[in-house]
Design an enzyme around this catalytic site. Structure first.
Site, short mmCIF file in Angstrom:
data_model
loop_
_atom_site.label_atom_id
_atom_site.label_comp_id
_atom_site.label_asym_id
_atom_site.label_seq_id
_atom_site.Cartn_x
_atom_site.Cartn_y
_atom_site.Cartn_z
N ASP A 154 0.79 -3.39 -10.78
CA ASP A 154 0.01 -4.52 -10.28
C ASP A 154 -1.01 -4.13 -9.21
O ASP A 154 -1.84 -4.96 -8.82
CB ASP A 154 0.94 -5.58 -9.68
CG ASP A 154 1.71 -6.36 -10.74
OD1 ASP A 154 1.29 -6.32 -11.91
OD2 ASP A 154 2.71 -6.99 -10.39
N LYS B 247 -0.01 -13.09 -5.88
CA LYS B 247 -0.51 -13.52 -7.20
C LYS B 247 0.58 -14.32 -7.90
O LYS B 247 1.77 -14.20 -7.60
CB LYS B 247 -0.91 -12.31 -8.06
CG LYS B 247 0.22 -11.35 -8.44
CD LYS B 247 1.03 -11.77 -9.66
CE LYS B 247 2.23 -10.84 -9.87
NZ LYS B 247 3.20 -11.38 -10.86
#
Length: 282
Positions: free
Chosen positions: A136, A11
């Protein structure tokens, strides 16, 4: 089914703001995260007993300290799973790079175990389990583009943006997320992102405004500690790309107007920096 192989996408942060700090030391954040095509391959295989983890790289813990192993142990404990597991991580995402490689590996293991043992847990349940492993991990279960709040666990999915190409440049060393956050005095941050404006631009599919609104407050800390990060950011900007550090760094990405411009800029960066990758949003 005895083995499952899944992609574990990296990401990037289109923004990262720190708006407070809790008594336990964790920071309250508001950040927009986006999955990209750069990905590890994670293969999870059932075995009779024990836990083994292997990888194509040597600079990660190949033992119970790896978050992928912790993901298996959490699932085995929560659902009373018997037998053992073999995990292989084919790493393409640089380590300690601000790209959520470890978190994405853990998310892939959670999803693989869900399939291997036919647990039929919805993504929301897996995300809840992921929260206990790292901030995350919950995001990496779903991926795509999302606004993350709290310590990163409160997720609001956002509309998919048109595909964009980018160059990712890593200087060849890792950065500790914990150390960067500890060094940050959020009350002295000089420039915060306009998260509301960014979210509205995403909803309109307006990449130009998104690029103009990209701010990461952790850059101030990481660039001071590692000047190479500032040099990479300038080099990408000089190449005509909209650049930002991802996460706590040290990886910097530059968004290009076209795939061809991304490839051209990537070639320019390869002579100076250790790891240069071209990717696109997914």
């Amino acid at each position: 089914m005895e083995s499952v192989e899944l992609l574990a996408p990296a990401k990037i942060n289109l923004s990262l703001d720190v708006i407070g700090q809790r008594e336990n030391g964790y920071h309250d954040v508001r950040m927009v995260m986006q999955s990209i095509s750069l990905a590890d391959q994670v293969r999870v295989t059932k075995k009779n007993q024990g836990i083994t983890i292997t990888s194509n790289v040597a600079n990660i813990p190949l033992n119970e300290n790896n978050i992928a192993v912790k993901a298996w142990k959490t699932m085995a404990h929560n659902f009373h799973l018997s037998g053992g597991i073999q995990i292989h991580l084919e790493k393409r995402i640089p380590v300690e790079a601000g790209l959520a490689g470890g978190s994405s590996n853990a998310a892939a293991v959670l999803k693989a175990v869900n399939l291997l043992y036919d647990l039929r847990l919805p993504a929301s349940n897996l995300a809840e389990i992921g929260q206990s492993l790292g901030a995350d991990v919950a995001y990496c279960i779903e991926g795509g583009i999302a606004l993350a709040e709290g310590i990163g666990e409160i997720l609001t999915p956002l509309p998919t943006l048109p595909e964009a190409w980018m160059v990712l440049v890593n200087p060849g060393f890792g950065v500790s997320t914990k150390e960067v956050y500890q060094a940050l005095n959020y009350q002295e941050v000089s420039h915060h992102p306009d998260t509301e404006c960014l979210v509205q631009a995403i909803k309109k599919g307006d990449w130009r405004t998104v690029a103009d609104q990209m701010v990461n407050v952790l850059e101030e800390v990481t660039v001071e500690k590692y000047p190479q990060v500032g040099e990479i950011k300038k080099a990408l900007s000089d190449a005509g790309l909209f650049s930002l550090m991802s996460g706590s760094g040290p990886t910097v990405f530059g968004i290009a107007e076209t795939k061809e411009k991304a490839i051209e800029a990537g070639k320019k960066m390869q002579d100076q920096w250790k790891t240069v990758l071209v990717a696109h949003t997914v």
